[in-house]
Motif scaffolding. Structure first.
Motif, PDB file in Angstrom:
ATOM      1  N   ARG A  99       0.834  -1.203   0.000  1.00 55.43           N
ATOM      2  CA  ARG A  99       0.000   0.000   0.000  1.00 55.43           C
ATOM      3  C   ARG A  99       0.871   1.256   0.000  1.00 55.43           C
ATOM      4  NH1 ARG A  99      -5.230   1.183   0.916  1.00 55.43           N
ATOM      5  NH2 ARG A  99      -5.721  -0.966   1.541  1.00 55.43           N
ATOM      6  N   ALA A 100       1.941   1.248   0.803  1.00 54.11           N
ATOM      7  CA  ALA A 100       2.822   2.410   0.865  1.00 54.11           C
ATOM      8  C   ALA A 100       3.525   2.645  -0.471  1.00 54.11           C
ATOM      9  CB  ALA A 100       3.844   2.233   1.982  1.00 54.11           C
ATOM     10  N   THR A 101       3.983   1.558  -1.106  1.00 49.62           N
ATOM     11  CA  THR A 101       4.645   1.675  -2.408  1.00 49.62           C
ATOM     12  C   THR A 101       3.690   2.223  -3.459  1.00 49.62           C
ATOM     13  OG1 THR A 101       6.118  -0.172  -1.886  1.00 49.62           O
ATOM     14  CG2 THR A 101       5.843   0.377  -4.212  1.00 49.62           C
ATOM     15  N   THR A 102       2.462   1.712  -3.470  1.00 46.81           N
ATOM     16  CA  THR A 102       1.462   2.172  -4.437  1.00 46.81           C
ATOM     17  C   THR A 102       1.112   3.633  -4.216  1.00 46.81           C
ATOM     18  OG1 THR A 102       0.541  -0.075  -4.518  1.00 46.81           O
ATOM     19  CG2 THR A 102      -0.820   1.715  -5.403  1.00 46.81           C
ATOM     20  N   GLU A 103       0.927   4.023  -2.971  1.00 47.28           N
ATOM     21  CA  GLU A 103       0.576   5.407  -2.675  1.00 47.28           C
ATOM     22  C   GLU A 103       1.698   6.357  -3.081  1.00 47.28           C
ATOM     23  OE1 GLU A 103      -0.902   8.108   1.150  1.00 47.28           O
ATOM     24  OE2 GLU A 103      -0.932   5.916   1.250  1.00 47.28           O
ATOM     25  N   ALA A 104       2.941   5.964  -2.828  1.00 46.14           N
ATOM     26  CA  ALA A 104       4.067   6.815  -3.212  1.00 46.14           C
ATOM     27  C   ALA A 104       4.137   6.970  -4.725  1.00 46.14           C
ATOM     28  CB  ALA A 104       5.369   6.223  -2.672  1.00 46.14           C
ATOM     29  N   ALA A 105       3.923   5.879  -5.463  1.00 48.13           N
ATOM     30  CA  ALA A 105       3.949   5.950  -6.921  1.00 48.13           C
ATOM     31  C   ALA A 105       2.798   6.807  -7.441  1.00 48.13           C
ATOM     32  CB  ALA A 105       3.866   4.548  -7.513  1.00 48.13           C
ATOM     33  N   ALA A 106       1.613   6.675  -6.831  1.00 55.93           N
ATOM     34  CA  ALA A 106       0.465   7.473  -7.248  1.00 55.93           C
ATOM     35  C   ALA A 106       0.716   8.962  -7.004  1.00 55.93           C
ATOM     36  CB  ALA A 106      -0.781   7.013  -6.499  1.00 55.93           C
ATOM     37  N   ASP A 107       1.244   9.285  -5.826  1.00 57.88           N
ATOM     38  CA  ASP A 107       1.544  10.690  -5.524  1.00 57.88           C
ATOM     39  C   ASP A 107       2.545  11.266  -6.515  1.00 57.88           C
ATOM     40  OD1 ASP A 107      -0.120  11.216  -3.328  1.00 57.88           O
ATOM     41  OD2 ASP A 107       1.296  10.318  -1.919  1.00 57.88           O
ATOM     42  N   SER A 166       3.476  14.981 -11.093  1.00 59.58           N
ATOM     43  CA  SER A 166       4.149  15.230 -12.373  1.00 59.58           C
ATOM     44  C   SER A 166       3.248  15.895 -13.400  1.00 59.58           C
ATOM     45  CB  SER A 166       4.679  13.909 -12.945  1.00 59.58           C
ATOM     46  OG  SER A 166       3.606  13.095 -13.431  1.00 59.58           O
ATOM     47  N   TRP A 167       1.962  16.008 -13.123  1.00 57.58           N
ATOM     48  CA  TRP A 167       1.054  16.594 -14.106  1.00 57.58           C
ATOM     49  C   TRP A 167       1.280  18.089 -14.229  1.00 57.58           C
ATOM     50  CZ3 TRP A 167      -3.928  13.735 -12.057  1.00 57.58           C
ATOM     51  CH2 TRP A 167      -3.776  12.368 -12.311  1.00 57.58           C
ATOM     52  N   GLY A 168       0.998  18.607 -15.397  1.00 60.38           N
ATOM     53  CA  GLY A 168       1.240  20.017 -15.681  1.00 60.38           C
ATOM     54  C   GLY A 168       0.317  20.946 -14.922  1.00 60.38           C
ATOM     55  N   ALA A 179      -3.763   7.329 -19.775  1.00 61.54           N
ATOM     56  CA  ALA A 179      -2.371   7.439 -20.212  1.00 61.54           C
ATOM     57  C   ALA A 179      -1.446   7.925 -19.111  1.00 61.54           C
ATOM     58  CB  ALA A 179      -2.282   8.377 -21.417  1.00 61.54           C
ATOM     59  N   GLN A 180      -1.915   8.850 -18.261  1.00 59.70           N
ATOM     60  CA  GLN A 180      -1.036   9.489 -17.289  1.00 59.70           C
ATOM     61  C   GLN A 180      -1.131   8.896 -15.881  1.00 59.70           C
ATOM     62  OE1 GLN A 180      -2.568  13.559 -18.616  1.00 59.70           O
ATOM     63  NE2 GLN A 180      -0.472  14.048 -17.991  1.00 59.70           N
ATOM     64  N   TYR A 181      -2.035   7.961 -15.687  1.00 64.47           N
ATOM     65  CA  TYR A 181      -2.186   7.417 -14.339  1.00 64.47           C
ATOM     66  C   TYR A 181      -2.348   5.898 -14.363  1.00 64.47           C
ATOM     67  CZ  TYR A 181      -3.519   7.465  -9.383  1.00 64.47           C
ATOM     68  OH  TYR A 181      -3.557   7.268  -8.014  1.00 64.47           O
ATOM     69  N   ALA A 182      -3.496   5.410 -14.829  1.00 59.59           N
ATOM     70  CA  ALA A 182      -3.776   3.970 -14.766  1.00 59.59           C
ATOM     71  C   ALA A 182      -2.759   3.156 -15.554  1.00 59.59           C
ATOM     72  CB  ALA A 182      -5.187   3.693 -15.288  1.00 59.59           C
ATOM     73  N   GLU A 213      -7.327  -0.302  -5.292  1.00 57.60           N
ATOM     74  CA  GLU A 213      -8.021   0.467  -4.265  1.00 57.60           C
ATOM     75  C   GLU A 213      -7.168   1.640  -3.788  1.00 57.60           C
ATOM     76  OE1 GLU A 213     -10.955  -0.681  -0.639  1.00 57.60           O
ATOM     77  OE2 GLU A 213      -9.003  -1.670  -0.619  1.00 57.60           O
ATOM     78  N   THR A 214      -5.881   1.397  -3.563  1.00 58.98           N
ATOM     79  CA  THR A 214      -4.994   2.470  -3.129  1.00 58.98           C
ATOM     80  C   THR A 214      -4.844   3.530  -4.210  1.00 58.98           C
ATOM     81  OG1 THR A 214      -3.755   0.903  -1.753  1.00 58.98           O
ATOM     82  CG2 THR A 214      -2.682   2.995  -2.270  1.00 58.98           C
ATOM     83  N   ALA A 215      -4.739   3.111  -5.469  1.00 63.12           N
ATOM     84  CA  ALA A 215      -4.610   4.059  -6.568  1.00 63.12           C
ATOM     85  C   ALA A 215      -5.823   4.970  -6.654  1.00 63.12           C
ATOM     86  CB  ALA A 215      -4.426   3.310  -7.879  1.00 63.12           C
ATOM     87  N   VAL A 216      -7.015   4.384  -6.541  1.00 69.70           N
ATOM     88  CA  VAL A 216      -8.243   5.178  -6.651  1.00 69.70           C
ATOM     89  C   VAL A 216      -8.403   6.089  -5.436  1.00 69.70           C
ATOM     90  CG1 VAL A 216     -10.763   5.050  -6.744  1.00 69.70           C
ATOM     91  CG2 VAL A 216      -9.372   3.480  -8.117  1.00 69.70           C
ATOM     92  N   GLU A 217      -8.187   5.572  -4.238  1.00 71.73           N
ATOM     93  CA  GLU A 217      -8.355   6.375  -3.030  1.00 71.73           C
ATOM     94  C   GLU A 217      -7.347   7.524  -2.976  1.00 71.73           C
ATOM     95  OE1 GLU A 217      -8.062   3.542   0.121  1.00 71.73           O
ATOM     96  OE2 GLU A 217     -10.219   3.079   0.092  1.00 71.73           O
TER      97      GLU A 217
END
Length: 472
Positions: free
Chosen positions: A138-146, A151-153, A162-165, A371-375
């Motif tokens: 969960r921590a790894t996923t949350e860090a990658a999602a953040d 990084s978005w403009g 394209a930019q997330y999922a 779930e972590t990505a969406v939340e």
């Protein structure tokens, strides 16, 4: 249920709907535009098992009945995972360049084996996945999602596919397998080339395989706390070649279905008032949305397949030895016989993960990642909204995956003033297409794809694994 025919040489009677001309095509716009309508029509016309064509002149059966699909996946004696039994190529009726080859060719993995050998390989993969620390995942996923969101403009727009999922799963999987974090973007680029059959696909194929071969060799010599090391150390005694094959299964198949599940869940949350209006109030949760997607729009809607070991009957249809049967996961989930008066709320009896001995062994870590990505996204951008009307969202024209082409959104931190007229909507400006490099995804995975256009033919065998994880 199935009933063996008394005579192994029996052929379907003249009135059998399997005869050429009665089969519905499981390709083309209908599969992308209205798959639910297609499955309902097939059920009404043919019952729980319907004759289909996968390509012109290439027949198969689509299993749409919930109990029939359970029978199909639980009876290895009558329905094998070994595609070498398929009579169509044996009869010379499958073209050398058929688009079905990547999805039906036999490979020495848990996906294509029955009996003791399947159980040996499955145990190695399942036990390895069970060792994942869910808190760390969960921590790894949350860090990658953040990191992706950051990084978005500055224009307040994004394409959540394209930019997330499409980028998030591999950023997580590479670390799980023991690859350095910086390898994630490069693997995204390589996979995008061979999945989309770009001009760089051959070189990308070779480089992708070389990375995994080197990883297996290095972990064989110096084990670590990662999936690759655990897989190699398992009592099943996988060879280096077997380990590489199954790392491909985890990376490519797991990546594709996680992308689709994330994208389809975000679409549901952004378009369905039941979720959009009640998330803040706590009546419906992200977990509820995940389950509804697995029922309504599972990441893999159809999955090839099983092959009949002898003549039999399933769902009232005559099945001939060597026939191919496609698991209609989305269609079986919609079988009226399994829906009670209260609908599917809180019910996880869907078949999105498959069933029987080949049920997906990765469902728990996959759910945690999605779930972590969406939340995380909803927490960071709580007033996220679609940048186009929902009917304009397009689906990729695949008979196997249920995947959006893109999911353009706006978020208010940088959104310009809203127009006052109720019929107007903010204009979405697509993110710039970056040139491919070792640290950015290729243009093929960004906004360069024409909305609604067909994907290029999939030629690499690595791509044959895409979309398979949920259909095991």
């Amino acid at each position: 249920m199935t009933t063996p025919l008394p005579d192994a040489g029996t052929t379907p009677p003249p009135g059998c709907p399997m005869h050429r001309g009665a089969a519905a095509p499981l390709f083309g716009p209908a599969v992308a535009d209205d798959p639910h309508g297609l499955y309902a029509r097939l059920r009404a016309e043919h019952g729980p098992v319907a004759p289909i064509e996968l390509e012109p002149g290439v027949e198969a059966w689509l299993v749409l009945g919930y109990p029939e699909l359970l029978e199909l996946t639980r009876n290895e004696q009558l329905f094998s995972k070994d595609s070498r039994r398929w009579r169509v190529p044996k009869e010379g009726r499958l073209a050398a360049d058929s688009r079905l080859l990547p999805m039906t060719s036999w490979r020495p993995t848990l996906l294509n084996l029955d009996g003791a050998e399947h159980q040996r390989l499955r145990a190695a993969v399942a036990d390895t996945l069970a060792r994942i620390d869910h808190r760390q995942l969960r921590a790894t996923t949350e860090a990658a999602a953040d990191a992706l969101i950051d990084s978005w403009g500055p224009d307040g727009t994004a394409d959540l596919i394209a930019q997330y999922a499409r980028r998030l799963p591999l950023l997580v999987f590479t670390q799980l397998l023991g690859l350095p974090a910086e390898a994630g973007p490069h693997l995204i680029e390589l996979i995008s080339h061979f999945v989309d059959s770009s001009e760089k696909s051959v070189r990308a194929n070779a480089e992708f395989q070389a990375i995994l071969v080197d990883l297996v060799r290095s972990r064989r010599e110096e084990p670590g706390a990662d999936l690759t090391s655990w897989l190699l150390a398992h009592d099943a005694g996988l060879s280096d070649e077997e380990a590489v094959h199954h790392l491909v299964v985890i990376l490519v198949a797991g990546n594709e279905t996680t992308i689709n599940w994330t994208g389809n869940t975000l679409r549901l949350l952004l378009t369905d008032r039941r979720f959009r209006n009640t998330l803040a109030g706590g009546r419906l949760s992200v977990s509820d949305a995940l389950d509804e997607v697995l029922w309504r729009d599972p990441p893999t809607q159809n999955f090839p397949g099983r092959w009949a070991t002898g003549d039999t009957v399933l769902g009232g249809q005559y099945i001939t030895a060597g026939d191919m049967l496609v698991l209609g996961l989305a269609g079986a989930n919609a079988d009226p016989s399994v829906h009670g008066p209260d609908g599917i709320g809180g019910n996880r009896a869907h078949l999105a993960w498959g069933a029987g001995r080949h049920v997906c062994p990765a469902q728990h870590p996959a759910r945690l990642i999605v779930e972590t990505a969406v939340e995380t996204l909803l927490h960071r951008l709580p007033d996220l909204q679609l940048a186009v009307p929902a009917p304009e969202l397009a689906w990729r024209p695949s008979p196997w995956s249920r995947a959006l082409v893109d999911l353009p959104v706006l978020y208010s931190a940088f959104t310009p003033p809203r127009p006052t007229a109720p019929h107007e909507r903010p204009t979405w400006t697509p993110p710039p297409v970056l040139p491919p490099s070792s640290s950015t995804p290729s243009a093929a995975t960004s906004t360069g794809r024409t909305r609604g256009s067909a994907r290029p033919a999939l030629r690499s065998w690595w791509n044959s694994l895409a979309g398979w994880w949920s259909g095991r």
